[in-house]
Design an enzyme around this catalytic site. Sequence first.
Site, PDB file in Angstrom:
ATOM      1  N   SER A  45      -6.220  -3.386   1.260  1.00  8.21           N
ATOM      2  CA  SER A  45      -5.631  -2.324   0.152  1.00  8.21           C
ATOM      3  C   SER A  45      -7.008  -1.218   0.210  1.00  8.21           C
ATOM      4  O   SER A  45      -7.268  -0.743   1.405  1.00  8.21           O
ATOM      5  CB  SER A  45      -5.830  -2.761  -0.993  1.00  8.21           C
ATOM      6  OG  SER A  45      -5.189  -2.001  -1.714  1.00  8.21           O
TER       7      SER A  45
ATOM      8  N   ASP B 190       5.241  -4.007  -2.085  1.00  7.05           N
ATOM      9  CA  ASP B 190       3.805  -4.019  -2.902  1.00  7.05           C
ATOM     10  C   ASP B 190       4.387  -2.494  -3.350  1.00  7.05           C
ATOM     11  O   ASP B 190       4.650  -1.642  -3.504  1.00  7.05           O
ATOM     12  CB  ASP B 190       2.933  -2.765  -1.730  1.00  7.05           C
ATOM     13  CG  ASP B 190       1.861  -3.197  -1.779  1.00  7.05           C
ATOM     14  OD1 ASP B 190       1.811  -2.673  -3.103  1.00  7.05           O
ATOM     15  OD2 ASP B 190       0.846  -3.094  -0.917  1.00  7.05           O
TER      16      ASP B 190
ATOM     17  N   HIS C 145       1.502  -6.842  -3.358  1.00  4.76           N
ATOM     18  CA  HIS C 145       0.340  -6.258  -2.965  1.00  4.76           C
ATOM     19  C   HIS C 145      -0.290  -7.316  -3.048  1.00  4.76           C
ATOM     20  O   HIS C 145      -1.184  -7.262  -1.704  1.00  4.76           O
ATOM     21  CB  HIS C 145       0.097  -5.174  -3.957  1.00  4.76           C
ATOM     22  CG  HIS C 145      -2.050  -4.582  -3.478  1.00  4.76           C
ATOM     23  ND1 HIS C 145      -1.407  -3.445  -2.595  1.00  4.76           N
ATOM     24  CD2 HIS C 145      -2.316  -4.682  -3.668  1.00  4.76           C
ATOM     25  CE1 HIS C 145      -2.561  -2.908  -2.467  1.00  4.76           C
ATOM     26  NE2 HIS C 145      -3.483  -3.605  -3.185  1.00  4.76           N
TER      27      HIS C 145
HETATM   28  O1  9J6 Z   1      -5.992  -2.644  -4.458  1.00  4.35           O
HETATM   29  C1  9J6 Z   1      -6.597  -2.261  -4.031  1.00  4.35           C
HETATM   30  O2  9J6 Z   1      -7.094  -1.473  -3.205  1.00  4.35           O
HETATM   31  C2  9J6 Z   1      -6.026  -0.245  -3.626  1.00  4.35           C
HETATM   32  C3  9J6 Z   1      -5.683  -0.347  -5.436  1.00  4.35           C
HETATM   33  C4  9J6 Z   1      -5.145   0.804  -5.816  1.00  4.35           C
HETATM   34  C5  9J6 Z   1      -5.307   0.762  -7.611  1.00  4.35           C
HETATM   35  C6  9J6 Z   1      -5.428   2.316  -7.811  1.00  4.35           C
HETATM   36  O3  9J6 Z   1      -4.677   3.438  -7.739  1.00  4.35           O
HETATM   37  O4  9J6 Z   1      -6.713   2.574  -7.787  1.00  4.35           O
HETATM   38  C7  9J6 Z   1      -7.364   4.155  -8.656  1.00  4.35           C
HETATM   39  C8  9J6 Z   1      -8.916   4.062  -8.838  1.00  4.35           C
END
Ligand code: 9J6
Length: 287
Positions: A158, A204, A236
Site C-alpha cells: 500500500s 481493492d 486491499h
Molecule cells: O493502506 C495504505 O497504506 C493506504 C491507505 C490509504 C488510505 C488513505 O486514504 O489515507 C489517507 C490519509
Amino acid sequence: MRIRSKVAAAVAALAVLGSGVASADAKPAADNPYQRGPDPTMGSIEADRGPFAVTQAPVPAGDGFGGGTVTYPNDTSQGTFGAVAIAPGFLEPEPLLGWLGPRLASQGFVVLTIATNSLVDFPTARADQLLAGLKFLAEKSPAKDRIDKSRLAVMGISMGGGGTLEAAERDPALKAAIPIVPWDIGRSFSGVRTPTLVVAGQGDIIAPTPMHAKAFYDSLSPGLNKAYVEIAGGGHFGPPLPNVPTAKYSISWLKRFVDDDTRYEQFLCPIPKDPQASAFEGNCPHT
Ligand code: 9J6
C-alpha cells in the site's frame, strides 16, 4: 575405530539434515554466480518454505527506520545473497509482514521487514526508510557479510508499495521492485529503470486499481521488464496477507532479477494463465 568413525559419519549426516541445508546444497551454476538453491518447480515456489534454513534477528529503531526483523539463510557455503527491504502500509505494524521474512529468505535472500518511524508516514517517507533499511542491511545488520551489496531490492504494501516505486525511481541501481496493492497520489513512474512487479487486489476499494496499481503499472516505461498481477477476489488486504500467488510471483521476480536466475523465467513468461489471477500482464520474454 571403524565403528566409531561410522557413528561419527552418521551423526554428521544427521546434523546436516537437521540444519535443513541438505536440499539446498546444489552448487551455483558456472555460468551464473548468483544462482542459489536447487532447480525450482511449481511446488517449490508455492511452498511455505524454500530449501534454506533461516535465522531471525530483531533490529532496533535508530538507523533511519523504525526497526524490524532481519531474516537470513544460515548457509554461508555458496557465497553471498541478494537482499530485500519490505515496508508495511498506512497504520500497519511490522508483524503484518512477518510471513514474508521466512518465506522469501528460505528461498535464498536476506530479508529486512521494517516498521516505519510513524504508522502514518506517507509513501515518500516510506521510500526514505526502505533505502535506509537497505543501507543498514548492507553496512550494519547481523547479516551484512552475507549480502551482495550490488544486488538489492525493495517491496512494500500500500503506502509502502508507493514507497517501493518512489525508492526505485530514486535508485536505478536497485535490481527489483515489488509494490503490493500500491497507494500513492499524483505520481507516475515513467522514470523507473528497475524491473517492477506490481501485485494488485481485484476488489481493492482503498487503493482502486485504475487509480493506483494499474495506473502505476501503465506509467512504467513500455520497454521495462515489468508485470502486473491482480489477485482474483483479493481486496486491499488480500495480497498482503499470507497467500500463494503473492509469494510465488514475488519469489520468481526476485530470483529472475536480483539473482539473474533464468530458471525462474518459466513462472513469469509467457504470461501465466493462473486462475488465482483476475488479470496478468507483462513484457515477455524478459531481457
Ligand atoms: O493502506 C495504505 O497504506 C493506504 C491507505 C490509504 C488510505 C488513505 O486514504 O489515507 C489517507 C490519509
